[in-house]
Scaffold this active site. Sequence first.
Site, mmCIF file in Angstrom:
data_model
loop_
_atom_site.group_PDB
_atom_site.id
_atom_site.type_symbol
_atom_site.label_atom_id
_atom_site.label_comp_id
_atom_site.label_asym_id
_atom_site.label_seq_id
_atom_site.Cartn_x
_atom_site.Cartn_y
_atom_site.Cartn_z
ATOM 1 N N HIS A 277 0.818 -1.217 0.000
ATOM 2 C CA HIS A 277 0.000 0.000 0.000
ATOM 3 C C HIS A 277 0.848 1.261 0.000
ATOM 4 O O HIS A 277 2.032 1.219 0.314
ATOM 5 C CB HIS A 277 -0.996 0.031 1.172
ATOM 6 C CG HIS A 277 -0.371 -0.001 2.537
ATOM 7 N ND1 HIS A 277 -0.163 -1.164 3.230
ATOM 8 C CD2 HIS A 277 0.073 0.982 3.348
ATOM 9 C CE1 HIS A 277 0.393 -0.902 4.409
ATOM 10 N NE2 HIS A 277 0.553 0.401 4.511
ATOM 11 N N GLU B 268 7.567 0.934 5.118
ATOM 12 C CA GLU B 268 7.023 -0.103 5.992
ATOM 13 C C GLU B 268 7.249 -1.448 5.292
ATOM 14 O O GLU B 268 7.018 -1.553 4.081
ATOM 15 C CB GLU B 268 5.512 0.140 6.183
ATOM 16 C CG GLU B 268 4.811 -0.905 7.028
ATOM 17 C CD GLU B 268 3.306 -0.620 7.206
ATOM 18 O OE1 GLU B 268 2.732 0.155 6.414
ATOM 19 O OE2 GLU B 268 2.715 -1.172 8.142
ATOM 20 N N HIS C 94 3.993 7.077 3.778
ATOM 21 C CA HIS C 94 4.930 5.962 3.622
ATOM 22 C C HIS C 94 4.481 5.016 2.512
ATOM 23 O O HIS C 94 3.347 5.071 2.052
ATOM 24 C CB HIS C 94 5.120 5.191 4.943
ATOM 25 C CG HIS C 94 3.913 4.474 5.472
ATOM 26 N ND1 HIS C 94 3.064 5.012 6.410
ATOM 27 C CD2 HIS C 94 3.409 3.237 5.201
ATOM 28 C CE1 HIS C 94 2.104 4.139 6.694
ATOM 29 N NE2 HIS C 94 2.285 3.049 5.966
HETATM 30 CO CO CO Z 1 1.033 1.312 6.314
#
Ligand code: CO
Length: 134
Positions: free
Chosen positions: A7, A130, A79
């Site tokens: 994502h 991440e 992020h």
């Molecule tokens: Co995230």
Amino acid sequence: MISKLNHVAIAVPDLDAAITLYRDVLGADVSKKADLPDHGVTVAFVNLDNTKIELLYPLGESSPIISYLTKNASGGIHHLCYEVEDILKSRDQLLEKGMRILGSNEPKEGAHGKPVLFLHPKDFCGTLIELEQV
Ligand code: CO
């Protein structure tokens, strides 16, 4: 090590407005809101065919999103999340190469109930990354 883009996360100053924007203006499938107290955020996911957009809103006084929104009042990309097969193996390889992991170096449970780690943006072209084990 990394495989799919899981994502892209966008910090937003108004989560309901962002959900409405993605659902009603862009016509996307948007999940229900979920509180993640361990991460200091409330999230909603926009489900696209090839990836997801994570809409992030601060939860609690010490949310890591507050300072970001102070600097970026209308929101912005916060992020990127890449998938990895084995998060502990990936962590060890990254530490060996001198990369910095935010927090304790121990994975936390992420938005999908899977272990996640965050990598220092200064080590990755100014981008907070991440890693999520899938
Ligand atoms: Co995230």
